[in-house]
Write an enzyme that holds these catalytic residues in place. Structure first.
Site, mmCIF file in Angstrom:
data_model
loop_
_atom_site.group_PDB
_atom_site.id
_atom_site.type_symbol
_atom_site.label_atom_id
_atom_site.label_comp_id
_atom_site.label_asym_id
_atom_site.label_seq_id
_atom_site.Cartn_x
_atom_site.Cartn_y
_atom_site.Cartn_z
ATOM 1 N N ARG A 198 0.840 -1.208 0.000
ATOM 2 C CA ARG A 198 0.000 0.000 0.000
ATOM 3 C C ARG A 198 0.873 1.255 0.000
ATOM 4 O O ARG A 198 0.563 2.246 -0.677
ATOM 5 C CB ARG A 198 -0.963 -0.007 1.199
ATOM 6 C CG ARG A 198 -1.977 1.129 1.147
ATOM 7 C CD ARG A 198 -3.063 1.008 2.196
ATOM 8 N NE ARG A 198 -2.563 1.182 3.548
ATOM 9 C CZ ARG A 198 -3.305 1.092 4.645
ATOM 10 N NH1 ARG A 198 -4.596 0.790 4.551
ATOM 11 N NH2 ARG A 198 -2.776 1.276 5.836
ATOM 12 N N LYS A 247 -2.493 6.994 1.059
ATOM 13 C CA LYS A 247 -2.240 7.372 2.455
ATOM 14 C C LYS A 247 -1.146 8.442 2.415
ATOM 15 O O LYS A 247 0.043 8.163 2.579
ATOM 16 C CB LYS A 247 -1.810 6.128 3.247
ATOM 17 C CG LYS A 247 -2.181 6.205 4.710
ATOM 18 C CD LYS A 247 -2.174 4.857 5.363
ATOM 19 C CE LYS A 247 -2.111 4.955 6.874
ATOM 20 N NZ LYS A 247 -3.179 5.711 7.524
ATOM 21 N N GLU A 304 -16.090 6.872 5.555
ATOM 22 C CA GLU A 304 -15.370 6.211 6.653
ATOM 23 C C GLU A 304 -15.226 7.225 7.779
ATOM 24 O O GLU A 304 -15.714 8.347 7.676
ATOM 25 C CB GLU A 304 -14.000 5.749 6.169
ATOM 26 C CG GLU A 304 -13.144 6.897 5.640
ATOM 27 C CD GLU A 304 -11.802 6.439 5.066
ATOM 28 O OE1 GLU A 304 -11.319 5.374 5.452
ATOM 29 O OE2 GLU A 304 -11.245 7.190 4.248
HETATM 30 N N1 PMP Z 1 -9.304 5.173 7.103
HETATM 31 C C1 PMP Z 1 -8.393 6.131 7.319
HETATM 32 C C2 PMP Z 1 -8.689 7.507 6.820
HETATM 33 C C3 PMP Z 1 -7.199 5.854 7.974
HETATM 34 O O1 PMP Z 1 -6.294 6.794 8.172
HETATM 35 C C4 PMP Z 1 -6.961 4.533 8.434
HETATM 36 C C5 PMP Z 1 -5.669 4.171 9.103
HETATM 37 N N2 PMP Z 1 -5.488 4.787 10.308
HETATM 38 C C6 PMP Z 1 -7.955 3.566 8.221
HETATM 39 C C7 PMP Z 1 -9.095 3.918 7.534
HETATM 40 C C8 PMP Z 1 -7.756 2.155 8.664
HETATM 41 O O2 PMP Z 1 -6.816 1.511 7.833
HETATM 42 P P1 PMP Z 1 -5.894 0.350 8.371
HETATM 43 O O3 PMP Z 1 -6.801 -0.743 8.827
HETATM 44 O O4 PMP Z 1 -5.064 -0.045 7.203
HETATM 45 O O5 PMP Z 1 -5.111 0.904 9.502
#
Ligand code: PMP
Length: 289
Positions: free
Chosen positions: A52, A151, A184
């Site tokens: 990622r 990210k 989200e």
């Molecule tokens: N959405 C956002 C905006 C995030 O920054 C994150 C990570 N902190 C997540 C979802 C969760 O992703 P992950 O399970 O890969 O940590």
């Protein structure tokens, strides 16, 4: 022992771990990052996180100055140098130092930084009693700006939404996309349970494709639950039987109230509890990646 921070191939004491004030990561939020966990000395889904990170870099046209294999090794080695077994790992890749202007062609030396630290989770009582959230007025970024799948170091939208949550007394806030659909939360993906089936916004709702989200979808399907990735709106959250969030730091955490409406029974539900238990078993006993 002072924590050791990896920067561009070397380990520095925390106090000496520094990058240039001309780094475009600082000046413009120009860079990418990852948040990763290790449990009992094993890094959870390391390869997926590294993939990622590299995909995020490709999307912003940033060349990471090492291979995926070397990145994975540097993460494991930094953890070992800090003698940490249960940790939160932050990997940052900046555009590098340049001149005072946006143009990334005037930068050099992207900086790869790896910080390992103790994990800071929500207080345990929130896993028992659940979170309250509100919907933020600040929306998730439009896919044609910085795509939410990237990210990037530019998290201001989410920070503004988080501040709205904090002001309303909530530790998390729900973010909609530019169409007003549920995307989200500021740092976590969202799931709801309706009539025994599990629903979560699809990737094209404008979300980060969370690695915990992916693990939970797999676990739920393996356990025989129906999981539907689809377009959702706030009606789906308000009328849910259960709701929970997923993220690397949060793992799985229940939500019991949204915008002043109690969700379901107003208590964490049985499917959340079952999946949380399965997730715990996976991270402590399951395959390392
Ligand atoms: N959405 C956002 C905006 C995030 O920054 C994150 C990570 N902190 C997540 C979802 C969760 O992703 P992950 O399970 O890969 O940590």
């Amino acid at each position: 022992m002072s924590p050791k921070v990896y920067i561009a191939g070397k380990l520095y004491d925390k106090a000496d771990a520094k990058v240039s004030v001309y780094d475009h990561g600082l000046l413009y939020g120009d860079g990418v990052f990852e948040g990763i966990r290790s449990y009992s000395g094993r890094v959870f889904r390391l390869e997926e996180h590294v993939d990622r990170l590299f995909d995020s870099a490709v999307a912003i046209h940033l060349q990471i100055p090492m291979s995926r294999e070397d990145m994975a090794r540097a993460i494991v080695d930094t953890l070992a140098a800090n003698k940490l077994t249960d940790a939160y790992i932050r990997v940052v890749v900046t555009r590098g130092a340049g001149s005072l202007g946006l143009d990334p062609r005037k930068t050099s030396d992207p900086q790869v930084i790896i910080i390992t630290d103790a994990i800071s989770l929500y207080p345990e009582e929130l896993y028992e009693h659940g979170l309250k959230i509100i919907t933020a007025a600040t929306i998730r970024s439009h896919p044609n700006t910085v795509n939410p799948r990237v990210k990037s170091l530019n998290y201001l939208n989410n920070i503004l939404a988080k501040m709205e949550g904090t002001k309303a007394g909530c530790l998390e806030a729900l973010m909609l996309n530019h169409k007003g659909e549920v995307a989200e939360c500021t740092g976590d993906n969202i799931f709801v349970v309706r009539k025994g089936a599990i629903h979560t916004p699809s990737v094209d709702s404008g979300i980060l494709e969370g690695i915990t989200r992916g693990a939970v979808i797999e676990l739920a399907r393996d356990a025989g639950y129906t999981v539907i990735e689809r377009t959702m709106d706030r009606y789906d959250v308000y009328t849910a039987d259960e709701c929970f969030l997923t993220g690397t730091a949060a793992e799985l955490i229940p939500v019991v109230e949204c915008d002043d409406r109690p969700l379901g029974s107003g208590q964490p539900g049985p499917i959340f509890r079952d999946l949380r238990e399965r997730f715990r078993r996976l991270v402590h006993e399951g395959p390392a990646s």
